[in-house]
Structures are given as C-alpha cells and as structure tokens.
Scaffold this motif. Structure first.
Motif, PDB file in Angstrom:
ATOM      1  N   PRO A  80     -30.921  23.765 -78.615  1.00  0.00           N
ATOM      2  CA  PRO A  80     -30.980  22.844 -79.140  1.00  0.00           C
ATOM      3  C   PRO A  80     -31.986  21.792 -77.897  1.00  0.00           C
ATOM      4  O   PRO A  80     -32.044  20.443 -77.899  1.00  0.00           O
ATOM      5  N   PHE A 262     -40.485  31.809 -78.113  1.00  0.00           N
ATOM      6  CA  PHE A 262     -38.630  32.594 -79.100  1.00  0.00           C
ATOM      7  C   PHE A 262     -38.366  33.313 -78.271  1.00  0.00           C
ATOM      8  O   PHE A 262     -38.735  34.290 -77.706  1.00  0.00           O
ATOM      9  N   ALA A 263     -36.790  32.848 -77.930  1.00  0.00           N
ATOM     10  CA  ALA A 263     -36.193  33.503 -77.324  1.00  0.00           C
ATOM     11  C   ALA A 263     -35.189  34.876 -78.286  1.00  0.00           C
ATOM     12  O   ALA A 263     -35.017  34.564 -79.125  1.00  0.00           O
ATOM     13  N   ILE A 264     -35.169  35.555 -77.218  1.00  0.00           N
ATOM     14  CA  ILE A 264     -33.868  36.968 -77.900  1.00  0.00           C
ATOM     15  C   ILE A 264     -33.436  36.492 -76.458  1.00  0.00           C
ATOM     16  O   ILE A 264     -33.605  37.034 -75.241  1.00  0.00           O
ATOM     17  N   THR A 265     -32.112  36.336 -77.041  1.00  0.00           N
ATOM     18  CA  THR A 265     -31.206  35.940 -75.562  1.00  0.00           C
ATOM     19  C   THR A 265     -30.264  37.385 -75.101  1.00  0.00           C
ATOM     20  O   THR A 265     -29.694  37.686 -73.390  1.00  0.00           O
ATOM     21  N   ASP A 266     -29.795  38.423 -75.962  1.00  0.00           N
ATOM     22  CA  ASP A 266     -29.554  39.702 -75.197  1.00  0.00           C
ATOM     23  C   ASP A 266     -30.486  40.534 -74.729  1.00  0.00           C
ATOM     24  O   ASP A 266     -31.881  40.253 -75.021  1.00  0.00           O
ATOM     25  N   ALA A 269     -31.515  43.176 -76.215  1.00  0.00           N
ATOM     26  CA  ALA A 269     -32.101  43.283 -77.441  1.00  0.00           C
ATOM     27  C   ALA A 269     -32.868  43.158 -77.195  1.00  0.00           C
ATOM     28  O   ALA A 269     -34.508  43.714 -77.956  1.00  0.00           O
ATOM     29  N   ALA A 273     -36.562  44.756 -78.576  1.00  0.00           N
ATOM     30  CA  ALA A 273     -38.051  43.958 -79.405  1.00  0.00           C
ATOM     31  C   ALA A 273     -38.981  45.105 -78.576  1.00  0.00           C
ATOM     32  O   ALA A 273     -39.926  45.188 -79.311  1.00  0.00           O
ATOM     33  N   SER A 276     -39.681  48.325 -79.388  1.00  0.00           N
ATOM     34  CA  SER A 276     -40.114  49.043 -80.552  1.00  0.00           C
ATOM     35  C   SER A 276     -41.304  48.084 -81.303  1.00  0.00           C
ATOM     36  O   SER A 276     -42.106  47.595 -82.276  1.00  0.00           O
ATOM     37  N   ASP A 278     -41.711  45.517 -81.650  1.00  0.00           N
ATOM     38  CA  ASP A 278     -41.978  44.145 -82.094  1.00  0.00           C
ATOM     39  C   ASP A 278     -42.241  42.782 -81.671  1.00  0.00           C
ATOM     40  O   ASP A 278     -43.275  41.810 -81.940  1.00  0.00           O
TER      41      ASP A 278
ATOM     42  N   THR B 149     -26.328  48.077 -81.939  1.00  0.00           N
ATOM     43  CA  THR B 149     -27.423  48.614 -81.012  1.00  0.00           C
ATOM     44  C   THR B 149     -27.489  49.880 -81.422  1.00  0.00           C
ATOM     45  O   THR B 149     -28.793  50.332 -81.110  1.00  0.00           O
ATOM     46  N   SER B 164     -36.838  45.744 -84.502  1.00  0.00           N
ATOM     47  CA  SER B 164     -35.828  45.829 -84.203  1.00  0.00           C
ATOM     48  C   SER B 164     -34.809  44.127 -83.911  1.00  0.00           C
ATOM     49  O   SER B 164     -33.696  43.813 -83.665  1.00  0.00           O
ATOM     50  N   ILE B 165     -36.096  42.690 -84.386  1.00  0.00           N
ATOM     51  CA  ILE B 165     -35.220  42.139 -84.310  1.00  0.00           C
ATOM     52  C   ILE B 165     -35.868  41.053 -85.731  1.00  0.00           C
ATOM     53  O   ILE B 165     -36.768  41.086 -86.211  1.00  0.00           O
ATOM     54  N   TYR B 167     -37.037  38.760 -87.106  1.00  0.00           N
ATOM     55  CA  TYR B 167     -37.946  37.175 -86.824  1.00  0.00           C
ATOM     56  C   TYR B 167     -39.115  36.518 -88.008  1.00  0.00           C
ATOM     57  O   TYR B 167     -39.644  38.092 -88.509  1.00  0.00           O
ATOM     58  N   THR B 259     -27.070  37.269 -82.410  1.00  0.00           N
ATOM     59  CA  THR B 259     -28.055  37.180 -81.192  1.00  0.00           C
ATOM     60  C   THR B 259     -28.914  38.262 -81.116  1.00  0.00           C
ATOM     61  O   THR B 259     -29.643  38.560 -80.730  1.00  0.00           O
ATOM     62  N   ILE B 260     -27.771  39.556 -81.753  1.00  0.00           N
ATOM     63  CA  ILE B 260     -28.745  40.412 -81.243  1.00  0.00           C
ATOM     64  C   ILE B 260     -29.724  41.110 -81.711  1.00  0.00           C
ATOM     65  O   ILE B 260     -30.598  41.231 -81.729  1.00  0.00           O
ATOM     66  N   ALA B 262     -31.793  38.528 -82.740  1.00  0.00           N
ATOM     67  CA  ALA B 262     -32.613  37.280 -82.610  1.00  0.00           C
ATOM     68  C   ALA B 262     -32.072  36.125 -83.350  1.00  0.00           C
ATOM     69  O   ALA B 262     -33.587  35.807 -84.242  1.00  0.00           O
ATOM     70  N   SER B 264     -32.214  32.750 -85.846  1.00  0.00           N
ATOM     71  CA  SER B 264     -32.052  31.781 -85.830  1.00  0.00           C
ATOM     72  C   SER B 264     -30.287  30.798 -87.027  1.00  0.00           C
ATOM     73  O   SER B 264     -30.937  30.773 -87.656  1.00  0.00           O
ATOM     74  N   LYS B 268     -25.010  30.767 -83.696  1.00  0.00           N
ATOM     75  CA  LYS B 268     -25.237  31.145 -82.366  1.00  0.00           C
ATOM     76  C   LYS B 268     -25.740  29.278 -82.133  1.00  0.00           C
ATOM     77  O   LYS B 268     -25.601  28.943 -80.778  1.00  0.00           O
ATOM     78  N   LEU B 269     -26.304  28.314 -83.422  1.00  0.00           N
ATOM     79  CA  LEU B 269     -26.064  27.251 -82.831  1.00  0.00           C
ATOM     80  C   LEU B 269     -25.012  26.494 -81.838  1.00  0.00           C
ATOM     81  O   LEU B 269     -25.389  25.342 -81.618  1.00  0.00           O
ATOM     82  N   ASP B 272     -24.314  27.214 -78.413  1.00  0.00           N
ATOM     83  CA  ASP B 272     -25.347  26.593 -78.171  1.00  0.00           C
ATOM     84  C   ASP B 272     -24.868  25.285 -77.616  1.00  0.00           C
ATOM     85  O   ASP B 272     -24.755  25.111 -76.486  1.00  0.00           O
TER      86      ASP B 272
END
Lengths: 546, 315
Positions: A80, A262-266, A269, A273, A276, A278, B149, B164-165, B167, B259-260, B262, B264, B268-269, B272
């Motif tokens: 945020p 956009f972030a992927i925090t892990d 992962a 990404a 694969s 993505d 995973t 994998s995500i 999004y 998280t894994i 991604a 939103s 997760k918020l 954060d």
C-alpha cells in the motif's frame, strides 16, 4: 552467434554508452561499413580495432530494437506504500514505475556517467560550485502542457525545508539555491563544490514532476502527469500498474506497447513465474536459483557486478568494538572468496572492508591488497584484546548474510573465540537493531558515485555512520574528492579514503553483490547500469521484445 | 431464538471492539512506527519528525485510537499511514478478490467434502474409506505452501497447462478468469476439503454408535437410509461448525496461497499493513476478519439449532 571473438579484441559490447549510441545511430541511418569504421577511428581507435567493432556492432544490431509487444515485469516487493512522487521513492517497484513515467534532468550511462535527458546541456563552473542546466524546449507532459524551468524549480523545492519528506534530502543539502535563469535554464548554486551533481540528477528520486501535481495527487488522487516514455493507465498501490507507450514522446521512445508492473514477493514463486513464461522479467533472483534459470530454455539471467554490499558492523563506541585489537582481529577471519563462491554462488565480487569495488571504475583503489584470511593474526589480536566472546545480531537484510555470520562463527570457534549469532527479524530491524546493538549487520545499495557511497556511511558527520568511525582526515578527503575534476588526482584521494576505511572503520565487508535478475530470452536491450535491478531500472525505455 | 440472535450480535460487536483494542496495542508494542518503517535505513531525526507530523503520529496514542474509533462508527475507515490512499479504496478491490476466490473454493469444496465424507462413513473399512482416510490425513499434515509449490512445479513449470501465478490484467473472459485462478483454487480445495471430509466422516460414525441407530439397524433399515435420514441431521452440528471455520479461514487465513500465487487478496494486505505499521489498515482488516468469524459462527449455531430441536430451548 557463429564465431566467438578472441579475447584480446575490443567488441561492440565494450564501447561506452555514448560511442555505442553514435555507432548505432550511424548504422541505423544506413552508414556504410567504411563510413562507420572511419567514424570509430576518429574517436581514437586503430582502424583494425574499429573494423572489429563495426563487425560486432552489425551483429548486435542485426537484432535492431523492434516495436511492439506487451510485457509483465515483477519486482520483489510492493504494498500500500507504493509511491508516484519521485522524492519519496524507496523501492525498486517505485523506481521502475518512475522510469517509465518520468524523465530526469540527466540520465546515466552504463558506466554511471551522465548524459543529457531533459537538460540538453549541463556544465559546472571552474570549481564546481555552480551548475547550469539548459533544458529542452520540445518536451510536453502527458496532459499536453509544456515542460519549463518552473517544473524543475517545483520538483527541486520538494527536497528542501523542515516539512520535506524527501528521502534524498541530505544528498542535495549542499545545493543552497536553485535559480531560474530563463524559461529553459536553471542554475544550482552550491555551498561547497560538487563535481558529481549532474550524475546525482540522474538518480531515481530526482525525476521531474509537473508544477503543482504532487499537491493535486495528495489531495484527490489525480495521477501526476510525467514526461516519460509511457503514460500511466492504471495504478493500484500494492496490486499493479499498467503503462502504455507515449506516442507523443519527445524522442525516439519506448519499444513495448504496454508494460505491467506488479510484485511477486515469494522468491520461489517469482522464479517459477519466469520459468513457466507467465511473466517476462523478474527482479532479484536468489543466487541459489541461478542455475535452474540458466538451464531452462527461454529464460536467462542478467547478472551485473555492482558495488552494493553487505557487512557486519562492529560499533566502535560500545561493546567489544571499543577495543581496536578486537576489531582488527575479527577482520582477518573471513574467507572472502569462499563467501562469493559458495554463499553468493559466484554472483558477486570479493569485498575489502571498504564500500567501493570495480563497479566504480577508475575510482576503485585496485592497488590496495585484499585482506587475507589469516587465523594466526586474528588470534594474536584477539588474545591481545583479552575479549573471548561477543554476539552478533543478524537479520536477513541481504540474501545469505546469515550464512556469512555462521561461517564467521565457525572460524571464530576454530581459534577458540566464542561468537554468538543471534537471529533477529527483518521487520523493524533498521530502527531497533541497526546502529543500536554492538555488533549487527547492514546492507547498502550501490550509490551513483564512489564519493556518495563513501559519504553516506563513513563520513565522520554522516547520520548513518554505522560503526561510529570518526576520522577527520577522511572527512577532509571527502571534501577534496567532491570538488576534484581531474581523474588521476581523484583516484589518489579515493585510494587514501578507501585505505583509511579498510584499516580504521569497524566494518567488515566480505563481498559485494551482483545485481541478479531474470528475463525471457526474447527480451533484448536491457541496459547494464549497476545502480539497481534490470539495468538500474532503466529498462522500460530501452528493452524490446524479439 | 430471536433474543438469542440479538444477544449474539451484541456480543459480536463487543468482540470486535476488544479485538480493535488488542490490535492497537499490539501494533504499538512492535518496534518502530509507520514513519520509521517507511524511511527505513534512510531515516534521520528531522525526516522522521516531518513524516510523523504529516501522518499525525505525533499525537498521543489514545487520541489516535479514539479518532479512529469515531471514524469507524460513522463508516469512515480513515487514511492509510503508508501511502496516503483511503482505506476503503485499498480494501474494496481486495475484498472482492478474496470473496471471489473464497466463494469458488467454498462452492466446490463444501458439497465435495460432505459427499466424500458421507461416502466414507457409509462404507467404513472398505478400500474407498481407507483411501479417503489415509489421503485426507496426509493432506491435513502437509503445509499448504508445499502443496502449492508442488502443484506449480507440476502443472505450471513442467506441463505448462496452467499459469503459475493468479494474475489478471482485467477484462478476462470467464474461461480465462477460471484458468488464471485454477491453481490457487485447486490448492485451497485440497487444503480445506481434507479437514471437512474427516470431520463429516467422524461426526457421522460417532452418531452411528448411539442406541437409536442400533434400533434402526435391528429393524432392518438399509445403511444408506440410516445415514441420510437418521444420522446426518444429528451429526450436522459439528459438521457445520467445521465448515464455518474453514470458510472463515478462506477469507482471512490464505495469506500463504495469496503470496505464492501473487494474488492480491485481503490477508496479504493485512500483513503488508503490519509490516508498514499502518494502523488504520490493519484495524480495518482485523475488523473484517473478526466480523467474518462472528457472522459465520453465528450462522453455524443457528444451523445447529435448526437441525437439533433440543438446542432450541436451552435449560
């Protein structure tokens, strides 16, 4: 690639940014091979060398940037607290968006020298106490309004005053006044000389905003217009942003039609990404995952040596650090090459207990020998100090730093010294542990110049002098380095400073990290500026999809 | 039942208030405030003071708390300490995403688990029962990040069937939308179903030992009929409770899956928010999560009462 050039040859890749640009434009314009060789020879190369370069340049340019394609890029953190106001940028996701959206007065080449951006010309006076920036007249913001000196004045004002929340306030504190000379010319008047101001202006936090746009954004969320290669179509802090190519850009401009950030925090992962397919680019690949990425078709690693470093701070004003022999002894207990090889998996360079390395080119003191691993000397000094145990507080502020401390612990126990490694959380680390407990750890990003890198954590009056090392001579040398414009003299001054820090400070710097990112094999043209991820976050304007 | 529901709602609000106090003090014990975290390594005395003044963190703690409480009572959740956006604008989008994901998982996993749980109870000791018991036991024991995973490695990296995500750029068709969400849905269905299947099976087998079932057996009623007509309704109380807890988990506890992949979502918020010491944001999330628990457990209790006449008139 059909034929590998011999090692002694200089290739296209070895040219500096300006020459590369020159050659690139010439060849793209349709210059013949002969003309191109002539042109390169004029820059001081032998005709033979120029020939080689033009050949390799043609290879490189055979893949001339193509327009089109949309890409997804993933840094490691967002939240945020994502920002759109450059003065408050603190993370790579902000820097990347800022690079797509705004321009700076100057822009940095891969060797960290400045080149014109919004300022078409910039020059200091003889002793670097005054800098003049002549601005481009053909630049418009995304909302159609014209860019003028007022916008520069407005942007710079954000870094001053008691209520300023700029994160780079201290970097420009020596500029006592910004003066508008004409509608397209500004002057910076400095308190003390600084020969690097133009380089500094290429940093992420000094991107130029439109006059009044920060207040409008804070008041009702109106997205601030920039002048950059992309316009911002969608911005959701901590979720994503979408940028579309600015068709009215004031120069050649971006290649991608659209980018999404956009972030992927892990970390796992993030790599998955990429593997694969993505996403197209990911920041900060864990050294342990480098092999996996390299062995996968369609994905590549971009590793750029940088001066970013991590270190263990023995604070000289408290605890065992007050004893000079303790500090001296501890510095001998590090197998620096092993740290680079096994912990950083080769993605780094050996550190020498001062914050500068090869990435700073001529400013690096290469003649200072690397401190050896020497348990006998360590034992001698530690015995002399009379101290037999100590505790280091470690948070994983940089990948692998806990392992480095454990390695240090093992070396200590071999000579009979009891070093406790206490793991603490990263959350809240900077306020509660760093610069508080007698021995702790730190990680610093690379700064745009060697002088700033030394200034920020080693100057006697620096607020972040994290080992409380106060050396007057070092302070004087810093002043001299700032105003010195002759490279040879500057190297001498730099060398003396690096030697002082190497010997005197309480900082152990076993290694410098490379910037390690991953990208799809079809993504080309990512710059190699070491000041941040994916070419110092400079990729949006220059990268392209094959 | 009316007064009971009313009483439960009042207790629910008290719970929310208590949680808000705990969250507030919890956050203030953590080292560093929003300003210190935001400036991080780059903090100096002056910049800290300037930012604190800008965020209103220079006011005493109790004033900040009551300002927030006053705002909350009038439906104003406040402004994020970390980015300056309104909390409502941050939460709005995420809440929808969380409910979408949780909703699909619930629609798939609840009927699936009840069906499989019943099947296992209907034929205890058979190979079907053994597979289900062993399988669910193993899955309950495996942490979800491992399941996630593995699924990514198999379906996204090796086979490349699924992304994998999770999004989405916006404007996806229903099919694209499901495709993007397939992996987190699969992970969560596996995680929550395992527990619900076990609970359904155990609940029913427990009732099967009671005398009235024995009576039915002696009368020669078919096993299928015994379970569906006689046992299920008496076992439904604990089953509904487990379902309610799992649904609440889907709203508040799926941070690892978010998280894994991604994705939103709301969980997760909140993390954060804790990391940036963003008090209004953490509070708002806490209120939503706590409210979800209160509401779902209330629904579960009402369901249990409806299914069991004995509970309708408490002694």
């Amino acid at each position: 690639m059909t034929k590998k050039p011999e090692k002694t040859e200089v290739g296209y890749a070895d040219l500096n940014g300006a020459d590369k640009d020159l050659l690139h434009t010439a060849l793209n314009r349709g210059a013949s091979r002969r003309e191109a060789i002539k042109m390169m020879a004029a820059t001081g190369l032998s005709v033979a060398a120029a020939g080689t370069i033009v050949t390799s340049a043609k290879d490189a340019i055979a893949a001339t940037p193509k327009k089109g394609g949309s890409v997804k890029m993933c840094p490691s953190l967002h939240g945020p607290d994502d920002r759109l106001i450059p003065a408050q940028f603190t993370s790579t996701v902000d820097y990347t968006r800022g690079r797509a959206h705004y321009n700076g007065l100057t822009q940095l080449n891969d060797d960290i020298t400045p080149r014109p951006e919004l300022a078409e010309e910039f020059s200091p006076n003889a002793n670097a106490t005054e800098w003049t920036f002549k601005l481009r007249k053909d630049v418009t913001f995304h909302d159609g309004s014209k860019f003028t000196a007022d916008d520069v004045m407005y942007t710079m004002a954000q870094h001053y005053g008691d209520d300023s929340v700029s994160v780079v306030k201290t970097l420009v504190s020596e500029v006592k006044e910004w003066k508008k000379v004409g509608p397209y010319e500004v002057k910076a008047i400095l308190e003390s000389p600084n020969s690097d101001l133009a380089t500094l202006m290429g940093e992420k936090q000094f991107k130029i905003m439109k006059e009044g746009s920060a207040e409008a954004y804070n008041a009702d969320g109106t997205l601030p217009p920039g002048t950059g290669p992309f316009t911002l179509e969608d911005f959701q802090p901590g979720v994503r942003s979408r940028h579309v190519r600015n068709e009215n850009y004031w120069r050649e401009g971006a290649n991608f039609d659209e980018i999404e950030v956009f972030a992927i925090t892990d970390p796992v992962a993030r790599v998955n990404a990429l593997l694969s397919d993505d996403v197209d680019m990911v920041a900060q690949v864990d050294p342990k995952a480098v092999k996996q990425v390299e062995s996968t078709d369609g994905a590549e690693i971009k590793s750029t040596p940088s001066s970013a470093y991590f270190g263990m701070c023995m604070m000289l004003d408290r605890g065992p650090g007050q004893n000079a022999d303790f500090v001296k002894g501890m510095k001998f207990l590090h197998r620096r090459d092993k740290v680079v090889k096994s912990i950083l998996k080769g993605q780094g360079t050996v550190g020498n207990d001062h914050p500068i390395n090869q990435a700073f080119g001529p400013d690096f003191c290469s003649e200072l020998p690397v401190r050896p691993y020497d348990p006998d000397q360590a034992k001698f000094h530690l015995d002399k100090s009379g101290i037999t145990s100590a505790e280091v507080n470690v948070a994983e502020v940089s990948p692998g730093i806990t392992d480095v401390c454990l390695m240090w612990q093992r070396e200590c126990s071999k000579i009979g010294f009891d070093l406790q490694v206490k793991k603490v959380p990263t959350d809240g680390y900077w306020g509660a542990v760093w610069m508080q407990t007698p021995i702790n750890v730190v990680a610093w990003n690379m700064r745009p110049t060697a002088t700033i890198q030394l200034d920020i954590a080693f100057a006697p009056d620096a607020p972040w002098n994290d080992t409380y090392w106060k050396n007057e001579r070092f302070g004087q040398l810093l002043q001299m380095a700032r105003s010195e414009t002759d490279p040879a003299k500057r190297h001498e001054i730099q060398c003396e400073m690096q030697t002082l820090a190497h010997d005197g400070s309480g900082m152990i710097i076993p290694a410098h990290n490379n910037v390690v990112d991953g990208h799809g094999s079809d993504i080309m043209g990512i710059p190699s500026l070491p000041l941040g991820i994916l070419g110092g976050c400079e990729w949006p304007e220059f990268a392209w999809k094959a | 039942m009316g007064p009971m529901i009313f009483r439960r709602i009042v207790i629910g609000f008290i719970t929310l208030w208590v949680v808000s106090v705990i969250v507030f003090f919890g956050l203030s014990i953590l080292p560093g405030d929003a300003a210190a975290i935001q400036l991080g390594q780059a903090a100096t005395e002056e910049s800290l003071a300037a930012l604190r003044a800008q965020l209103g963190l220079d006011r005493p703690a109790y004033i900040r708390y009551f300002t927030w409480l006053g705002g909350m009572a009038t439906g104003d959740m406040g402004i994020s300490n970390a980015g300056g956006a309104t909390i409502a604008s941050l939460i709005d989008f995420r809440l929808i995403k969380t409910l979408e994901l949780g909703g699909i998982v619930a629609v798939i996993s609840v009927p699936l688990s009840i069906f499989l749980g019943l099947a296992a109870a209907m034929y205890p000791g058979t190979w079907l029962d053994r597979i289900l018991t062993f399988g669910t036991m193993s899955l309950v024991a495996v942490p979800e990040f491992l399941i996630a995973t593995f699924l990514v490695l198999i379906f996204a990296v090796k086979l490349q069937w699924m992304p994998s995500i999770a999004y989405m750029s916006g404007g996806e068709s229903l099919w694209e939308w499901l495709h993007a969400l397939a992996m987190p849905i699969l992970t969560l269905v596996i995680v929550v179903s395992a527990q619900m299947i076990r609970m359904t099976r155990a609940g029913i087998l427990n009732v099967m030992n009671s005398p009235y079932i024995e009576m039915a057996i002696l009368k020669g009623v078919a096993r299928k009929r015994i379970i569906l007509r006689h046992a299920l309704f008496n076992a439904i109380g604990p089953i509904i409770n487990v379902i309610a807890l799992n649904l609440a988990y889907l709203v508040s506890g799926v941070v690892i899956v978010e998280t894994i992949f991604a994705y939103s979502g709301l969980a997760k918020l909140m993390i954060d928010g804790v990391q940036t010491r963003d008090f209004p944001l953490v509070q708002a999330c806490a209120m939503i999560f706590c409210g979800t628990y209160v509401l779902l457990l209330l629904t579960a209790d009402i369901g249990a009462i409806l299914s069991n006449p004995r509970l309708r008139k408490p002694k």
